[in-house]
Design a protein around this motif. Structure first.
Motif, PDB file in Angstrom:
ATOM      1  N   CYS A  43      36.315  30.449  35.618  1.00 43.76           N
ATOM      2  CA  CYS A  43      36.666  31.590  36.457  1.00 43.76           C
ATOM      3  C   CYS A  43      38.170  31.548  36.698  1.00 43.76           C
ATOM      4  CB  CYS A  43      35.893  31.610  37.767  1.00 43.76           C
ATOM      5  SG  CYS A  43      36.213  30.214  38.860  1.00 43.76           S
ATOM      6  N   VAL A  44      38.720  32.715  37.011  1.00 44.13           N
ATOM      7  CA  VAL A  44      40.153  32.845  37.268  1.00 44.13           C
ATOM      8  C   VAL A  44      40.332  33.411  38.663  1.00 44.13           C
ATOM      9  CG1 VAL A  44      42.290  33.998  36.596  1.00 44.13           C
ATOM     10  CG2 VAL A  44      40.719  33.164  34.846  1.00 44.13           C
ATOM     11  N   ALA A  45      41.227  32.826  39.426  1.00 38.85           N
ATOM     12  CA  ALA A  45      41.512  33.304  40.778  1.00 38.85           C
ATOM     13  C   ALA A  45      42.981  33.685  40.875  1.00 38.85           C
ATOM     14  CB  ALA A  45      41.188  32.223  41.803  1.00 38.85           C
ATOM     15  N   VAL A  46      43.234  34.781  41.569  1.00 39.25           N
ATOM     16  CA  VAL A  46      44.598  35.265  41.766  1.00 39.25           C
ATOM     17  C   VAL A  46      44.792  35.555  43.252  1.00 39.25           C
ATOM     18  CG1 VAL A  46      46.273  37.062  41.216  1.00 39.25           C
ATOM     19  CG2 VAL A  46      44.644  36.307  39.471  1.00 39.25           C
ATOM     20  N   ILE A  47      45.914  35.138  43.795  1.00 42.73           N
ATOM     21  CA  ILE A  47      46.250  35.514  45.164  1.00 42.73           C
ATOM     22  C   ILE A  47      47.530  36.341  45.119  1.00 42.73           C
ATOM     23  CG2 ILE A  47      47.567  33.419  45.704  1.00 42.73           C
ATOM     24  CD1 ILE A  47      46.275  33.692  48.567  1.00 42.73           C
ATOM     25  N   ALA A  48      47.528  37.460  45.853  1.00 41.71           N
ATOM     26  CA  ALA A  48      48.646  38.391  45.806  1.00 41.71           C
ATOM     27  C   ALA A  48      49.040  38.804  47.211  1.00 41.71           C
ATOM     28  CB  ALA A  48      48.263  39.618  44.977  1.00 41.71           C
ATOM     29  N   ASN A  49      50.296  39.212  47.366  1.00 41.68           N
ATOM     30  CA  ASN A  49      50.768  39.650  48.682  1.00 41.68           C
ATOM     31  C   ASN A  49      50.577  41.148  48.851  1.00 41.68           C
ATOM     32  OD1 ASN A  49      52.876  40.910  47.283  1.00 41.68           O
ATOM     33  ND2 ASN A  49      54.329  39.263  47.694  1.00 41.68           N
ATOM     34  N   SER A  50      51.087  41.697  49.933  1.00 41.26           N
ATOM     35  CA  SER A  50      50.868  43.104  50.266  1.00 41.26           C
ATOM     36  C   SER A  50      51.571  44.053  49.314  1.00 41.26           C
ATOM     37  CB  SER A  50      51.330  43.378  51.702  1.00 41.26           C
ATOM     38  OG  SER A  50      52.713  43.045  51.852  1.00 41.26           O
ATOM     39  N   GLN A  51      52.505  43.557  48.493  1.00 42.80           N
ATOM     40  CA  GLN A  51      53.212  44.407  47.546  1.00 42.80           C
ATOM     41  C   GLN A  51      52.404  44.643  46.273  1.00 42.80           C
ATOM     42  OE1 GLN A  51      57.012  42.600  46.832  1.00 42.80           O
ATOM     43  NE2 GLN A  51      57.732  42.874  48.925  1.00 42.80           N
ATOM     44  N   ALA A  52      51.332  43.906  46.096  1.00 44.41           N
ATOM     45  CA  ALA A  52      50.542  43.997  44.869  1.00 44.41           C
ATOM     46  C   ALA A  52      49.715  45.278  44.828  1.00 44.41           C
ATOM     47  CB  ALA A  52      49.629  42.788  44.742  1.00 44.41           C
ATOM     48  N   ASN A  53      49.535  45.812  43.637  1.00 45.10           N
ATOM     49  CA  ASN A  53      48.604  46.907  43.402  1.00 45.10           C
ATOM     50  C   ASN A  53      47.260  46.258  43.086  1.00 45.10           C
ATOM     51  OD1 ASN A  53      47.002  48.934  42.255  1.00 45.10           O
ATOM     52  ND2 ASN A  53      48.771  50.014  41.417  1.00 45.10           N
ATOM     53  N   VAL A  54      46.418  46.122  44.102  1.00 39.62           N
ATOM     54  CA  VAL A  54      45.160  45.395  43.929  1.00 39.62           C
ATOM     55  C   VAL A  54      44.265  46.080  42.904  1.00 39.62           C
ATOM     56  CG1 VAL A  54      43.085  44.543  45.093  1.00 39.62           C
ATOM     57  CG2 VAL A  54      45.295  44.447  46.255  1.00 39.62           C
ATOM     58  N   GLY A  55      44.299  47.413  42.872  1.00 44.38           N
ATOM     59  CA  GLY A  55      43.494  48.132  41.887  1.00 44.38           C
ATOM     60  C   GLY A  55      43.854  47.743  40.469  1.00 44.38           C
ATOM     61  N   ARG A  56      45.168  47.682  40.183  1.00 45.31           N
ATOM     62  CA  ARG A  56      45.592  47.280  38.848  1.00 45.31           C
ATOM     63  C   ARG A  56      45.219  45.824  38.581  1.00 45.31           C
ATOM     64  NH1 ARG A  56      51.614  46.315  36.247  1.00 45.31           N
ATOM     65  NH2 ARG A  56      50.843  45.730  34.190  1.00 45.31           N
ATOM     66  N   LEU A  57      45.362  44.994  39.593  1.00 43.63           N
ATOM     67  CA  LEU A  57      45.026  43.585  39.442  1.00 43.63           C
ATOM     68  C   LEU A  57      43.563  43.408  39.063  1.00 43.63           C
ATOM     69  CD1 LEU A  57      45.801  40.634  39.658  1.00 43.63           C
ATOM     70  CD2 LEU A  57      45.466  40.776  42.125  1.00 43.63           C
ATOM     71  N   LEU A  58      42.685  44.171  39.718  1.00 48.27           N
ATOM     72  CA  LEU A  58      41.264  44.100  39.394  1.00 48.27           C
ATOM     73  C   LEU A  58      40.999  44.564  37.969  1.00 48.27           C
ATOM     74  CD1 LEU A  58      39.694  45.435  42.720  1.00 48.27           C
ATOM     75  CD2 LEU A  58      39.880  43.063  41.950  1.00 48.27           C
ATOM     76  N   VAL A  59      41.700  45.616  37.554  1.00 50.01           N
ATOM     77  CA  VAL A  59      41.545  46.106  36.178  1.00 50.01           C
ATOM     78  C   VAL A  59      41.984  45.038  35.182  1.00 50.01           C
ATOM     79  CG1 VAL A  59      42.414  47.773  34.487  1.00 50.01           C
ATOM     80  CG2 VAL A  59      41.705  48.555  36.745  1.00 50.01           C
ATOM     81  N   GLU A  60      43.131  44.379  35.460  1.00 51.62           N
ATOM     82  CA  GLU A  60      43.618  43.332  34.557  1.00 51.62           C
ATOM     83  C   GLU A  60      42.594  42.199  34.448  1.00 51.62           C
ATOM     84  OE1 GLU A  60      46.220  43.311  32.649  1.00 51.62           O
ATOM     85  OE2 GLU A  60      47.209  45.111  33.359  1.00 51.62           O
ATOM     86  N   LEU A  61      42.009  41.815  35.557  1.00 48.75           N
ATOM     87  CA  LEU A  61      40.995  40.755  35.529  1.00 48.75           C
ATOM     88  C   LEU A  61      39.771  41.196  34.734  1.00 48.75           C
ATOM     89  CD1 LEU A  61      41.237  39.442  39.191  1.00 48.75           C
ATOM     90  CD2 LEU A  61      41.905  38.224  37.125  1.00 48.75           C
ATOM     91  N   GLN A  62      39.407  42.459  34.873  1.00 53.03           N
ATOM     92  CA  GLN A  62      38.240  42.976  34.149  1.00 53.03           C
ATOM     93  C   GLN A  62      38.461  42.957  32.644  1.00 53.03           C
ATOM     94  OE1 GLN A  62      35.247  43.636  35.154  1.00 53.03           O
ATOM     95  NE2 GLN A  62      35.115  45.150  36.778  1.00 53.03           N
ATOM     96  N   GLN A  63      39.708  43.035  32.203  1.00 52.80           N
ATOM     97  CA  GLN A  63      40.008  43.118  30.768  1.00 52.80           C
ATOM     98  C   GLN A  63      39.989  41.752  30.088  1.00 52.80           C
ATOM     99  OE1 GLN A  63      42.900  46.285  29.403  1.00 52.80           O
ATOM    100  NE2 GLN A  63      43.657  45.920  31.473  1.00 52.80           N
ATOM    101  N   ILE A  64      40.032  40.677  30.852  1.00 50.13           N
ATOM    102  CA  ILE A  64      40.087  39.345  30.259  1.00 50.13           C
ATOM    103  C   ILE A  64      38.788  39.061  29.496  1.00 50.13           C
ATOM    104  CG2 ILE A  64      40.314  36.879  30.701  1.00 50.13           C
ATOM    105  CD1 ILE A  64      41.816  37.635  33.279  1.00 50.13           C
ATOM    106  N   ARG A  65      38.920  38.563  28.296  1.00 46.87           N
ATOM    107  CA  ARG A  65      37.768  38.172  27.489  1.00 46.87           C
ATOM    108  C   ARG A  65      37.918  36.714  27.067  1.00 46.87           C
ATOM    109  NH1 ARG A  65      36.619  42.029  29.647  1.00 46.87           N
ATOM    110  NH2 ARG A  65      35.899  44.038  28.852  1.00 46.87           N
ATOM    111  N   VAL A  66      36.789  36.013  27.019  1.00 42.31           N
ATOM    112  CA  VAL A  66      36.800  34.615  26.596  1.00 42.31           C
ATOM    113  C   VAL A  66      36.576  34.546  25.100  1.00 42.31           C
ATOM    114  CG1 VAL A  66      35.682  32.376  26.840  1.00 42.31           C
ATOM    115  CG2 VAL A  66      35.940  33.868  28.841  1.00 42.31           C
TER     116      VAL A  66
END
Length: 239
Positions: free
Chosen positions: A214-237
């Motif tokens: 699993c991959v975990a990311v922590i981001a501050n208030s400047q982050a675009n959480v929606g984009r971050l979630l999309v990027e995580l969804q695109q990861i393939r093993v």
């Protein structure tokens, strides 16, 4: 016969490592990406320069110098092949944790199941992404650096599904994040989830299961959480 893009890359790297090492490094990265020295395009090579090749070269010299050498090569390639622009960001650190000004420690997060916001299982369905071998430290580092370039990302951690930490880069000590990942791993075992996020008030933790990892990311208030979630969804093993 190798093409001009491959030759240009090897010759440039041979100026900072031996010619044999340069050729071995480039051929290995091409093979991992299912590319050939005879047909690799400038667009493909630009992606490799800012990703896998950067990780490889950073392992044999200071990361700052490796980045500068490959940024220079990437710029030269962009001039020669205008349809293949450089992918290096010219200003700011490669990832937030490269900025030495951050010195605070993570606080004890103390999260439970009720603190998490679970995503829609169909969110971003159909998106394609790069494949990573998360048993490989090279691919772990590549994934971490890729996510670390996103605005507002403060730390990235690659773990086993059990919560065991394999690789981490963060601007602060990541013990608190490790606890969140371990708790999240238990939730993933009980529910059919693709990812989850937790709002910590000024910070957001996102965790994505990837088979045995699993991959975990922590981001501050400047982050675009929606984009971050999309990027995580695109990861393939990688298989």
């Amino acid at each position: 016969m190798t093409n001009a893009v491959y030759t240009m890359t090897v010759r440039a790297l041979a100026g900072v490592v031996s010619e044999r090492a340069a050729e071995t490094m480039v051929r290995s990265v091409l093979r991992e990406q299912n590319l050939l020295p005879e047909t690799v395009s400038a667009q493909d090579m630009q992606r490799l320069l800012s990703g896998p090749l950067l990780s490889r070269l950073s392992a044999v010299m200071p990361a700052a110098r490796a980045r500068q050498e490959l940024r220079t090569l990437s710029g030269q390639m962009a001039e020669r092949y205008p349809k293949a622009p450089t992918l290096f960001v010219e200003s700011g650190p490669q990832a937030t944790w490269d900025d030495p000004q951050e010195t605070d420690l993570w606080t004890d997060l103390g999260l439970g199941a009720d603190d998490f916001e679970f995503d829609d299982p169909e969110y971003a369905a159909g998106l394609s992404g790069r494949s990573y071998d998360l048993n490989s430290t090279l691919d772990q580092d590549t994934l971490i650096q890729t996510l670390g370039r996103l605005t507002g990302v403060q730390g990235v951690m690659v773990c086993r599904a059990s919560g065991e930490v394999l690789r981490v880069r963060a601007v602060r000590d990541a013990n608190g994040l490790a606890g969140v990942v371990a708790a999240s791993a238990m939730l993933f075992q009980k529910r059919s989830l693709r990812l989850l996020s937790a709002d910590l008030g000024g910070q957001t933790v996102c965790v994505c299961p990837l088979g045995e990892h699993c991959v975990a990311v922590i981001a501050n208030s400047q982050a675009n959480v929606g984009r971050l979630l999309v990027e995580l969804q695109q990861i393939r093993v990688a298989a």
